[in-house]
Design an enzyme around this catalytic site. Structure first.
Site, PDB file in Angstrom:
ATOM      1  N   TYR A 254       0.936  -1.298   0.121  1.00  0.00           N
ATOM      2  CA  TYR A 254      -0.039  -0.009   0.098  1.00  0.00           C
ATOM      3  C   TYR A 254       0.892   1.180   0.042  1.00  0.00           C
ATOM      4  O   TYR A 254       0.780   2.089  -0.959  1.00  0.00           O
ATOM      5  CB  TYR A 254      -0.984  -0.006   1.211  1.00  0.00           C
ATOM      6  CG  TYR A 254      -1.646   1.256   1.235  1.00  0.00           C
ATOM      7  CD1 TYR A 254      -2.524   1.724   0.634  1.00  0.00           C
ATOM      8  CD2 TYR A 254      -1.360   2.122   2.451  1.00  0.00           C
ATOM      9  CE1 TYR A 254      -3.333   2.959   0.876  1.00  0.00           C
ATOM     10  CE2 TYR A 254      -1.956   3.473   2.582  1.00  0.00           C
ATOM     11  CZ  TYR A 254      -3.009   3.816   1.935  1.00  0.00           C
ATOM     12  OH  TYR A 254      -3.310   4.977   2.066  1.00  0.00           O
TER      13      TYR A 254
HETATM   14  O1  LIG Z   1      -2.339   7.017   7.788  1.00  0.00           O
HETATM   15  C1  LIG Z   1      -2.290   6.337   6.869  1.00  0.00           C
HETATM   16  O2  LIG Z   1      -1.502   6.475   6.038  1.00  0.00           O
HETATM   17  C2  LIG Z   1      -3.017   5.132   6.791  1.00  0.00           C
HETATM   18  O3  LIG Z   1      -3.793   5.111   7.976  1.00  0.00           O
HETATM   19  C3  LIG Z   1      -4.565   4.032   8.401  1.00  0.00           C
HETATM   20  O4  LIG Z   1      -3.670   3.028   8.526  1.00  0.00           O
HETATM   21  P1  LIG Z   1      -3.345   2.699  10.084  1.00  0.00           P
HETATM   22  O5  LIG Z   1      -2.530   3.755  10.602  1.00  0.00           O
HETATM   23  O6  LIG Z   1      -2.685   1.208  10.108  1.00  0.00           O
HETATM   24  O7  LIG Z   1      -4.831   2.409  10.803  1.00  0.00           O
HETATM   25  P2  LIG Z   1      -5.795   1.244  11.232  1.00  0.00           P
HETATM   26  O8  LIG Z   1      -5.622   0.064  10.122  1.00  0.00           O
HETATM   27  O9  LIG Z   1      -6.858   1.866  11.843  1.00  0.00           O
HETATM   28  O10 LIG Z   1      -4.785   0.987  12.569  1.00  0.00           O
HETATM   29  C4  LIG Z   1      -4.589   1.888  13.785  1.00  0.00           C
HETATM   30  C5  LIG Z   1      -3.601   1.383  14.646  1.00  0.00           C
HETATM   31  O11 LIG Z   1      -4.117   0.168  15.119  1.00  0.00           O
HETATM   32  C6  LIG Z   1      -3.255  -0.998  15.280  1.00  0.00           C
HETATM   33  N1  LIG Z   1      -4.360  -2.278  15.105  1.00  0.00           N
HETATM   34  C7  LIG Z   1      -4.852  -2.594  13.884  1.00  0.00           C
HETATM   35  C8  LIG Z   1      -5.631  -3.448  13.846  1.00  0.00           C
HETATM   36  C9  LIG Z   1      -5.928  -4.417  15.022  1.00  0.00           C
HETATM   37  O12 LIG Z   1      -6.577  -5.496  14.830  1.00  0.00           O
HETATM   38  N2  LIG Z   1      -5.304  -4.188  16.154  1.00  0.00           N
HETATM   39  C10 LIG Z   1      -4.441  -2.941  16.188  1.00  0.00           C
HETATM   40  O13 LIG Z   1      -3.731  -2.877  17.241  1.00  0.00           O
HETATM   41  C11 LIG Z   1      -2.396  -0.830  14.119  1.00  0.00           C
HETATM   42  O14 LIG Z   1      -1.228  -1.411  14.251  1.00  0.00           O
HETATM   43  C12 LIG Z   1      -2.155   0.728  14.123  1.00  0.00           C
HETATM   44  O15 LIG Z   1      -1.394   1.030  15.100  1.00  0.00           O
HETATM   45  C13 LIG Z   1      -5.281   3.796   6.890  1.00  0.00           C
HETATM   46  O16 LIG Z   1      -6.157   2.459   6.846  1.00  0.00           O
HETATM   47  C14 LIG Z   1      -4.698   3.662   5.720  1.00  0.00           C
HETATM   48  O17 LIG Z   1      -5.627   3.705   4.628  1.00  0.00           O
HETATM   49  C15 LIG Z   1      -3.871   5.223   5.891  1.00  0.00           C
HETATM   50  O18 LIG Z   1      -3.164   5.577   4.711  1.00  0.00           O
END
Ligand SMILES: O=C(O)[C@H]1O[C@H](OP(=O)(O)OP(=O)(O)OC[C@H]2O[C@@H](n3ccc(=O)[nH]c3=O)[C@H](O)[C@@H]2O)[C@H](O)[C@@H](O)[C@@H]1O
Length: 453
Positions: A254
């Protein structure tokens, strides 16, 4: 005697043979005309069928219909797509500004989270907005339909189509002289890239190039503002992340496709004079958000009494994100559009140097996922069933943290919503949208909360 008898026998035989030939040939003619009739009928029915399902619905709310629509649309050329005087009228009406010097913006991904919020904000201040969205089923399309309905109430029309459809895009540019494109259509999600890598190439690379190809030929060329991602910083450890830090270590496909987008933007700016601004969004959240994001599905699972996985790093450190509230991001998007200079090319030819920009749109104060869960527990008045597990090696980075001084300098971007206040608004929306009566904390409806969401 014998010979005249033979002659008459031969003649009879010949007459008989010729009779048989006539019978056979008329049978053959009858059979082939029947066949011809059936084939013609079948072709006519097929044509009627394809024409009917490819006729552009003006305000379709029907998801199953749409499914057939997109499937057949992929099979057929876009010659059948859209069109019609009523459809064109809606396209023109939606994209016409209602204020002096208003913008006329094509918003790709308008039925998405950030797309729908930006479309509304632009329309509210009198700009013209036309949306385009393919309503794919990466996450529940009924939520996208819900956003579409909201936009329709504000006279924003969303064309149902794909950014990979070159014919459709150039048709839209033929109808409307867009001043700007806010390009938010993308395959989002960091972890899903391991399951479906091709969808990232299709939307984030091929789709983006298709849009740029159309924009370069348009007259006037629009200025383009588009969604990059904080994930381009990848394994960068220099904090807070600034635009001039290295972005050559993506941790997911991504991130790699978003980084590729930034390089592709450079090329189109360089060759064709397109004005291009990339906005690196930092984990945007809020009402009408994306169900594939952690804050959203944690809320869902917690209200249903299901366990959630809270990630920690391999060395047991907390994982953190610079969670950014949607209203702040919308202000950033509008600021970027308002300060975007005009593209300089025309008819596919560059006439002079054009603007090329990259900005972080973050919140500048990272919060751990553990803390996010604590806030949700208090807002929902439930205790989460937490499985604390090591972050799987699936593209996630341990933390993000934005330096936004560049966006502040150039268009006054200043995030004002902390995670607790933003999540309160999200939870309020979530419970009302999904009709959940819960033992939710009364504080949710605190008198200070004047959210319109
Ligand atoms: O800022 C960005 O660039 C990205 O932000 C998000 O990605 P992400 O930060 O990974 O957001 P989430 O998927 O909501 O995860 C948030 C946090 O929760 C954590 N997480 C996720 C899933 C889970 O089951 N448990 C958990 O602790 C992840 O490691 C992360 O630290 C978006 O999904 C992307 O599309 C975007 O581009």
């Amino acid at each position: 005697m014998a010979s005249s008898l033979d002659t008459s026998k031969v003649m009879k035989l010949e007459r008989y043979n010729s009779y048989i030939r006539r019978v056979n040939s008329s049978k053959l003619i009858a059979a082939s005309s029947k066949l011809l009739f059936r084939v013609t009928l079948l072709v006519a029915l097929l044509l009627i069928f394809f024409f009917t399902i490819n006729y552009h619905p003006l305000s379709s709310e029907n998801t199953s219909h749409h499914h057939i629509h997109t499937t057949t649309h992929n099979l057929l050329s876009s010659a059948f797509y859209g069109g019609g005087a009523a459809w064109e009228k809606q396209v023109r009406h939606s994209s016409t500004p209602r204020r002096a010097n208003g913008l006329s913006v094509l918003v790709t991904g308008a039925a998405g989270f950030v797309g729908s919020h930006c479309s509304m904000a632009l329309k509210k201040r009198g700009d013209g907005v036309l949306g385009i969205d393919n309503f794919n089923s990466y996450y529940d399309p009924s939520l996208k339909r819900g956003r579409q309905k909201l936009l329709a109430q504000h006279e924003i029309f969303i064309v149902e189509g794909d950014i990979n459809d070159a014919e459709l895009l150039s048709k839209l540019f033929d109808i409307v002289p867009f001043t700007h494109v806010l390009h938010l259509a993308a395959q989002a999600g960091v972890r899903y890239a391991m399951k479906n890598p091709q969808s990232y190439i299709k939307s984030n690379i091929a789709g983006f190039v298709n849009l740029l190809e159309t924009a370069k030929l348009a007259n006037p060329q629009p200025a383009i503002v588009w969604a990059s991602s904080s994930s381009v910083y990848g394994l960068n450890t220099n904090v807070p992340f600034s635009e001039n830090h290295r972005t050559d270590q993506p941790a997911s496909l991504y991130a790699a496709t978003k980084k590729a987008g930034e390089e592709i933007a450079h090329t189109y700016n360089h060759i064709y004079g397109l004005s291009l601004t990339a906005l690196r969004f930092f984990t945007v959240y809020g009402p009408w958000g994306r169900p594939d994001m952690a804050y959203f599905f944690f809320t869902k699972d917690m209200t249903q009494g299901k366990p959630i996985n809270v990630y920690v790093t391999q060395d047991n450190k907390e994982v953190a994100r610079d969670f950014t509230y949607i209203d702040d991001v919308v202000k950033g998007c509008l600021g970027a559009l308002d300060t975007a200079e005009k593209s300089t090319g025309s008819g596919g030819k560059k006439k002079g140097p054009a603007q090329l920009r990259v900005y972080n749109l973050g919140n500048t104060s990272p919060v751990s996922v553990k803390k996010l869960v604590t806030i949700l527990e208090s807002l929902l008045n439930v205790k989460a069933k937490k499985n604390v597990i090591k972050m799987p090696r699936n593209g996630d980075v341990p933390f993000t943290h934005a330096n936004v001084s560049l966006a502040y300098r150039d268009f006054g971007y200043k995030p004002t919503t902390d995670l607790s206040s933003g999540l309160r608004k999200f939870v309020k929306w979530y419970l009302s949208y999904y009709g959940i009566q819960s033992k939710v904390n009364k504080e949710l409806n605190s008198p200070n909360d004047h959210s319109e969401d």
